[in-house]
Design a protein around this motif. Sequence first.
Motif, short mmCIF file in Angstrom:
data_model
loop_
_atom_site.label_atom_id
_atom_site.label_comp_id
_atom_site.label_asym_id
_atom_site.label_seq_id
_atom_site.Cartn_x
_atom_site.Cartn_y
_atom_site.Cartn_z
N UNK A 49 11.83 -22.87 -3.93
CA UNK A 49 10.66 -23.70 -3.61
C UNK A 49 10.84 -25.12 -4.11
N UNK A 50 11.61 -25.90 -3.35
CA UNK A 50 11.90 -27.26 -3.77
C UNK A 50 11.51 -28.32 -2.76
N UNK A 51 11.10 -27.92 -1.57
CA UNK A 51 10.76 -28.92 -0.54
C UNK A 51 9.50 -29.66 -0.98
N UNK A 52 9.61 -30.98 -1.04
CA UNK A 52 8.53 -31.80 -1.60
C UNK A 52 8.49 -33.14 -0.89
N UNK A 53 7.29 -33.64 -0.71
CA UNK A 53 7.10 -34.91 0.02
C UNK A 53 7.62 -36.13 -0.73
N UNK A 78 11.66 -23.17 0.79
CA UNK A 78 10.20 -23.16 0.79
C UNK A 78 9.70 -24.36 0.01
N UNK A 79 8.40 -24.60 0.13
CA UNK A 79 7.74 -25.57 -0.75
C UNK A 79 7.56 -24.88 -2.10
N UNK A 80 7.25 -25.66 -3.10
CA UNK A 80 7.07 -25.11 -4.43
C UNK A 80 5.88 -24.15 -4.44
#
Length: 104
Positions: A49-53, A78-80
């Motif tokens: 979960x590392x996808x970040x804006x 995934x997102x965090x």
Amino acid sequence: MDFEVARQSQLNYVHFPLAEGNIGPKLNREFYEPLGSIRLPDNARFVAGFVHENRSIDELKQILMNLDSIRNQQVDVACSCGLGRRKSMVGLQLLETMNQLTQV
């Protein structure tokens, strides 16, 4: 939950949140090195979960390459956490970013 039900359940994946709130994921590989020692059942997927804006697509690709290398396998993306708490536009942006990362 009844113990017998739990014993019959199968662990399909484990989500590892690697960013927090407004703080994007770290860029240095050393931060992620301990993830290489995590052992999961053979059928369980490691979901990073590392996808970040607050990170560019190139930065996220580098993190993904580091994670794949450290885990010695292709990790899921995934997102965090807390995607549902973000504004719709940010959520859509993050979904598109995840799509781009998985097309690599």
